[in-house]
Design a protein around this motif. Structure first.
Motif, mmCIF file in Angstrom:
data_model
loop_
_atom_site.group_PDB
_atom_site.id
_atom_site.type_symbol
_atom_site.label_atom_id
_atom_site.label_comp_id
_atom_site.label_asym_id
_atom_site.label_seq_id
_atom_site.Cartn_x
_atom_site.Cartn_y
_atom_site.Cartn_z
ATOM 1 N N TRP A 154 -62.025 -40.555 -3.930
ATOM 2 C CA TRP A 154 -61.184 -39.419 -3.536
ATOM 3 C C TRP A 154 -60.672 -39.593 -2.110
ATOM 4 O O TRP A 154 -59.495 -39.353 -1.823
ATOM 5 C CB TRP A 154 -61.992 -38.130 -3.656
ATOM 6 C CG TRP A 154 -61.179 -36.899 -3.365
ATOM 7 C CD1 TRP A 154 -60.281 -36.286 -4.188
ATOM 8 C CD2 TRP A 154 -61.183 -36.145 -2.145
ATOM 9 N NE1 TRP A 154 -59.719 -35.194 -3.566
ATOM 10 C CE2 TRP A 154 -60.253 -35.072 -2.313
ATOM 11 C CE3 TRP A 154 -61.873 -36.252 -0.945
ATOM 12 C CZ2 TRP A 154 -60.014 -34.136 -1.310
ATOM 13 C CZ3 TRP A 154 -61.638 -35.317 0.053
ATOM 14 C CH2 TRP A 154 -60.729 -34.276 -0.133
ATOM 15 N N PHE A 157 -58.145 -42.876 -2.361
ATOM 16 C CA PHE A 157 -56.933 -42.777 -3.169
ATOM 17 C C PHE A 157 -55.990 -41.687 -2.665
ATOM 18 O O PHE A 157 -54.771 -41.842 -2.726
ATOM 19 C CB PHE A 157 -57.285 -42.546 -4.631
ATOM 20 C CG PHE A 157 -58.128 -43.643 -5.234
ATOM 21 C CD1 PHE A 157 -57.964 -44.959 -4.835
ATOM 22 C CD2 PHE A 157 -59.088 -43.359 -6.196
ATOM 23 C CE1 PHE A 157 -58.739 -45.977 -5.378
ATOM 24 C CE2 PHE A 157 -59.863 -44.357 -6.747
ATOM 25 C CZ PHE A 157 -59.693 -45.670 -6.339
ATOM 26 N N ARG A 158 -56.571 -40.577 -2.183
ATOM 27 C CA ARG A 158 -55.694 -39.524 -1.669
ATOM 28 C C ARG A 158 -54.991 -39.967 -0.390
ATOM 29 O O ARG A 158 -53.929 -39.446 -0.041
ATOM 30 C CB ARG A 158 -56.475 -38.237 -1.428
ATOM 31 C CG ARG A 158 -57.467 -38.307 -0.287
ATOM 32 C CD ARG A 158 -58.350 -37.060 -0.232
ATOM 33 N NE ARG A 158 -57.589 -35.877 0.083
ATOM 34 C CZ ARG A 158 -57.395 -35.407 1.314
ATOM 35 N NH1 ARG A 158 -57.922 -36.063 2.350
ATOM 36 N NH2 ARG A 158 -56.704 -34.315 1.530
ATOM 37 N N ARG A 160 -54.037 -43.033 -0.120
ATOM 38 C CA ARG A 160 -53.244 -44.159 -0.635
ATOM 39 C C ARG A 160 -53.687 -45.482 -0.021
ATOM 40 O O ARG A 160 -52.867 -46.353 0.316
ATOM 41 C CB ARG A 160 -51.752 -43.919 -0.404
ATOM 42 C CG ARG A 160 -51.247 -42.666 -1.106
ATOM 43 C CD ARG A 160 -49.746 -42.487 -0.988
ATOM 44 N NE ARG A 160 -49.331 -41.232 -1.627
ATOM 45 C CZ ARG A 160 -48.088 -40.782 -1.676
ATOM 46 N NH1 ARG A 160 -47.112 -41.500 -1.114
ATOM 47 N NH2 ARG A 160 -47.803 -39.632 -2.260
ATOM 48 N N ARG A 252 -45.804 -42.454 -9.895
ATOM 49 C CA ARG A 252 -45.901 -41.207 -9.124
ATOM 50 C C ARG A 252 -44.563 -40.468 -9.163
ATOM 51 O O ARG A 252 -44.522 -39.237 -9.254
ATOM 52 C CB ARG A 252 -46.309 -41.521 -7.691
ATOM 53 C CG ARG A 252 -46.685 -40.283 -6.865
ATOM 54 C CD ARG A 252 -47.020 -40.631 -5.438
ATOM 55 N NE ARG A 252 -48.114 -41.584 -5.357
ATOM 56 C CZ ARG A 252 -48.005 -42.818 -4.914
ATOM 57 N NH1 ARG A 252 -46.816 -43.277 -4.515
ATOM 58 N NH2 ARG A 252 -49.042 -43.620 -4.865
ATOM 59 N N ASP A 257 -50.108 -37.793 -11.708
ATOM 60 C CA ASP A 257 -51.035 -37.708 -10.578
ATOM 61 C C ASP A 257 -51.829 -39.010 -10.535
ATOM 62 O O ASP A 257 -52.891 -39.138 -11.157
ATOM 63 C CB ASP A 257 -51.966 -36.510 -10.752
ATOM 64 C CG ASP A 257 -52.848 -36.283 -9.525
ATOM 65 O OD1 ASP A 257 -52.871 -37.152 -8.630
ATOM 66 O OD2 ASP A 257 -53.535 -35.240 -9.472
ATOM 67 N N THR A 259 -53.518 -40.351 -8.202
ATOM 68 C CA THR A 259 -54.833 -40.237 -7.571
ATOM 69 C C THR A 259 -55.890 -39.850 -8.598
ATOM 70 O O THR A 259 -56.974 -40.439 -8.643
ATOM 71 C CB THR A 259 -54.797 -39.188 -6.445
ATOM 72 O OG1 THR A 259 -53.887 -39.617 -5.435
ATOM 73 C CG2 THR A 259 -56.181 -39.002 -5.835
#
Length: 366
Positions: A154, A157-158, A160, A252, A257, A259
């Protein structure tokens, strides 16, 4: 084009059928090993205890390779930390096995493992509570790696974070856990880890029957893991994963989503690695912080690369073939193995970018 195709070309089996045939034949051969182990020692097809033990270990490694291939081969997440998830699963079951020793330990304490008595512990740490129950320990073998992967994924990936940066982060996590588990005050046995296990589910672990039962448990788990990964990769989620791997920004833009997609497969992959570790420890009879070594995670990635990432079958072929070479080579030249492993990875990258499976899938005239 089809009209000019010769009869031999028409009857030639497709590469996919050949691979599936090899897979089924290999699984059937593995299932026979414990049976052949019960034959008289002088029998023609007798299989030694060592072969059964090392084959069981390879099965656990194959599940780990599947986990890595699901994340790397299909979602493009190159994790160099799956050895940590594997080790966490192993430690969870190891804690259960240590709790079962009880008064049969060297110090005879009814609750505390021997290493805790030696280090002067007066009571069991809170995080050891509940591990006397197998269902709880097995659940922790899956949940703990999954939660750790969820938190790490989390955060990464959030933001990037991808590519080599993500690989470095996962490797740093593995190294940090290795250093932490080496400490005696962590309550996990320090550098000695856990060993001297007595039983599992009421079954003594030092018998041929126990070895066969653990072997088949690992083999069934491999089959279930393979079917689960196959179902995922052939579903809509699998197609989205491949799209994310190849062009994440476009996926995306289409409204997905990415992520959440990457996080879900990363967590599932970590849980499969934890399952592999949980099966590995009773088979081998020991778990220590060395399992967290970053080199183990890198070696597991090499298995997938050699077999052919993004194919599932390739992950299995790579795990079994590379570990077979390792077992053979380290029996008489252990110092050479790391050089061979590095050379193997370079050779595959340069000459077989699709691995063993890519070589088998090449049709005539290609």
């Amino acid at each position: 084009m089809s009209a000019s195709m010769s009869l031999g070309e028409r009857l030639r089996p497709a590469p996919g059928m050949i691979l599936r045939g090899l897979l089924l034949a290999g699984l059937a051969l593995l299932a026979l090993l414990p049976v052949l182990n019960r034959l008289p020692v002088d029998a023609t097809f007798y299989v030694s205890d060592f072969v059964v033990s090392v084959s069981g270990k390879w099965i656990c490694y194959a599940i780990l390779a599947l986990a890595i291939d699901l994340a790397w081969g299909y979602a493009g997440i190159l994790s160099l930390g799956h050895g940590a998830f594997f080790a966490l699963g192993g430690y969870a079951i190891g804690m259960h096995l240590m709790r079962l020793i009880g008064p049969r330990g060297v110090y005879g304490h009814p609750v505390l493992p021997d290493f805790m008595v030696f280090l002067g512990y007066t009571e069991l740490p809170w995080y050891w509570q509940g591990f006397q129950f197998f269902p709880y320990a097995f659940a922790m073998a899956l949940i703990v790696p999954g939660v750790l992967a969820g938190i790490l994924g989390w955060l990464a990936f959030r933001s990037r974070i991808t590519g080599v940066y993500l690989s470095i982060i996962t490797q740093a996590m593995t190294y940090a856990l290795m250093l932490a588990f080496f400490r005696n005050d962590m309550g996990f046995g320090g550098n000695n880890g856990f060993t001297d296990f007595k039983e599992l589910l009421g079954m003594p672990l030092n018998t041929a029957g126990a070895r066969a039962a653990l072997f088949y448990a690992a083999l069934v788990s491999l089959g279930v893991s393979l079917l689960l990964c196959r179902y995922i990769t052939r579903s809509k989620l699998g197609r989205v994963l491949v799209a994310v791997r190849d062009a994440e920004s476009r996926v995306r833009f289409l409204g997905y989503d990415t992520t959440a997609v990457k996080l879900s497969v990363f967590v599932l992959s970590a849980m499969l690695a934890g399952l592999a570790g949980a099966l590995y420890v009773p088979l081998i009879g020991i778990i220590n912080p060395g399992e967290f070594s970053p080199g183990n995670s890198i070696e597991a990635v090499v298995w997938v690369a050699v077999g052919g990432r993004g194919t599932l079958v390739g992950a299995l072929l790579g795990a079994f073939s590379v570990n077979a070479i390792k077992t053979w080579l380290t029996s008489f030249a252990p110092d050479v193995w790391l050089f061979v492993l590095g050379g193997l990875f370079v050779a595959v990258t340069l000459f077989l970018p699709r691995g063993i499976v890519g070589l088998l899938q090449k049709g005539p005239g290609r």
